[in-house]
Design a protein around this motif. Structure first.
Motif, short mmCIF file in Angstrom:
data_model
loop_
_atom_site.label_atom_id
_atom_site.label_comp_id
_atom_site.label_asym_id
_atom_site.label_seq_id
_atom_site.Cartn_x
_atom_site.Cartn_y
_atom_site.Cartn_z
N GLU A 1 65.06 56.40 28.00
CA GLU A 1 64.78 57.16 26.77
C GLU A 1 63.31 56.99 26.39
O GLU A 1 62.94 56.56 25.30
N ALA A 2 62.45 57.30 27.37
CA ALA A 2 61.02 57.11 27.20
C ALA A 2 60.28 58.37 27.63
O ALA A 2 60.90 59.37 28.00
N ARG A 3 58.97 58.30 27.54
CA ARG A 3 58.13 59.44 27.96
C ARG A 3 56.99 58.93 28.85
O ARG A 3 55.83 59.16 28.59
N ASP B 1 49.58 55.76 24.36
CA ASP B 1 48.92 56.71 25.24
C ASP B 1 47.62 56.13 25.81
O ASP B 1 47.04 56.71 26.72
N GLN C 1 60.07 60.03 37.89
CA GLN C 1 59.58 60.13 36.51
C GLN C 1 60.70 60.65 35.61
O GLN C 1 60.92 60.13 34.50
N ILE C 2 61.41 61.66 36.08
CA ILE C 2 62.53 62.20 35.29
C ILE C 2 63.60 61.14 35.10
O ILE C 2 64.11 60.93 34.00
N MET D 1 63.84 54.46 21.12
CA MET D 1 62.83 54.68 22.15
C MET D 1 61.73 53.63 22.04
O MET D 1 61.33 53.27 20.95
N LYS E 1 52.42 53.75 28.45
CA LYS E 1 52.96 55.09 28.70
C LYS E 1 52.67 55.56 30.11
O LYS E 1 53.45 56.29 30.71
N HIS E 2 51.53 55.15 30.64
CA HIS E 2 51.05 55.67 31.92
C HIS E 2 51.29 54.64 33.04
O HIS E 2 50.96 53.46 32.90
N TYR F 1 57.78 49.63 29.97
CA TYR F 1 58.57 49.76 28.74
C TYR F 1 58.33 48.56 27.83
O TYR F 1 58.08 48.69 26.64
N ASN G 1 62.48 58.36 32.64
CA ASN G 1 62.45 58.83 31.26
C ASN G 1 63.85 59.04 30.69
O ASN G 1 64.11 58.74 29.53
N VAL H 1 54.48 58.74 31.97
CA VAL H 1 53.78 59.69 32.83
C VAL H 1 53.38 58.93 34.09
O VAL H 1 52.65 57.94 34.02
#
Length: 239
Positions: A161-163, A6, A153-154, A1, A127-128, A122, A157, A165
Motif C-alpha cells: 500500500e505504497a507508491r 520524494d 513495482q506494481i 500507508m 519513495k525511490h 518502506y 505498491n 518508484v
C-alpha cells in the motif's frame, strides 16, 4: 500507508560498475540517498568489500553530486545461495544451460532483492528505489528486463500500500554508454573510481588489472566490461 519522502532514495549497491554509476545518478537527483547490499553466498564476494570503497569515495557531496549519502544496509540472504545451484554460488565452470540461460543466472535473485529493498525502503521512508539492471548489454537474465521491474513495482505498491518508484537508469544503455554516463555524472574522478575500485568479474579475480578494471578477463562479465570500455574509448570526444 507508509510516509515515503520524494527526496529520499534507496540504491541497490553491489559494488559493481552498474550499481556504482546508479549511486552517482541518485546522488545527482535526490537529497538523501541510502544504499543496500545483499550477501547471498556469491562466488565473487569481493564485490561486498568494493561497496565500502565506493561509498567512502562518494561520501562527500559535490556540485555535480549534491545528494547526501546516508546509511548503508547489508542483508544476508543465505537461503537464496543455498537454494541455488549456479556458477554464481558454486565453484563450477561457467556455461550455458539447456534452457538457453547462462548458469550464472540465480533464479529469483533480483526478485528477492527488489522485495527486500522495498521492505527496507518502506521502513526508511524512501519513495525511490534505484537498480542497476539492464537488458541492453546483459547476460540474458529474465529478472533484469524492463517488464520484470515494472511488474515488481506494481506488486510492491499493491502489497505494501505504497507508491514506490523503481528507477533503472541503465535499462537501455550498453556498457559503453554506462562508462559515458559515469564520466558525465562525476567527471574523470568518478570514471577512475568505476574502473579501479568496482568489481564485475564473476570469478572474483582482483589479481589482474586491465584498462577497464580488475578481473579474470575471460568470464562473460569481464568480456562485456572490456568490450564496453573499448567502444567507449573509441567514441569521439564528448563535450
Amino acid at each position: 500507508m507508509s510516509s515515503l519522502s520524494d527526496h529520499r532514495a534507496l540504491v541497490l549497491l553491489s559494488g559493481g560498475q552498474d550499481s556504482t554509476t546508479c549511486l552517482a545518478w541518485a546522488l545527482a537527483r535526490f537529497s538523501e540517498v541510502e544504499t543496500v547490499g545483499f550477501d547471498y553466498g556469491q562466488r565473487h564476494k569481493i564485490e561486498l568489500a568494493c561497496r565500502e570503497v565506493v561509498r567512502q569515495a562518494l561520501a562527500q557531496p559535490t556540485p555535480k553530486l549534491p545528494g547526501r549519502l546516508g546509511a548503508d544496509h547489508l542483508i544476508a540472504l543465505d537461503a537464496l545461495g543455498a537454494l541455488s545451484d549456479t556458477a554464481m554460488t558454486r565453484d563450477v565452470a561457467i556455461a550455458m544451460d539447456d534452457n538457453g540461460l547462462p548458469n550464472t543466472f540465480v533464479p529469483g535473485r533480483n526478485l528477492a532483492f527488489m522485495v527486500f529493498a522495498g521492505a527496507l525502503a518502506y521502513r526508511r521512508g524512501c519513495k525511490h528505489i534505484v537498480l542497476g539492471v539492464c537488458e541492453t548489454d546483459y547476460s540474458g537474465y529474465p529478472d533484469c528486463r524492463d517488464d520484470t521491474v515494472k511488474a515488481m513495482q506494481i506488486a510492491l505498491n499493491l502489497g505494501m500500500e505504497a507508491r514506490f518508484v523503481l528507477h533503472t537508469p541503465l535499462m537501455w544503455r550498453d556498457k559503453a554508454a554506462t562508462f559515458a554516463l559515469a564520466e558525465a555524472l562525476g567527471g574523470a574522478a568518478l570514471l577512475d573510481l568505476v574502473v579501479a575500485e568496482t568489481h564485475t568479474c564473476y570469478l572474483g579475480d582482483r589479481s589482474q588489472r586491465h584498462a577497464w578494471g580488475y578481473g579474470c578477463g575471460h568470464c562473460p562479465a569481464c568480456q562485456l566490461r572490456a568490450d564496453g570500455w573499448s567502444r567507449f574509448r573509441a567514441e569521439p570526444p564528448r563535450g
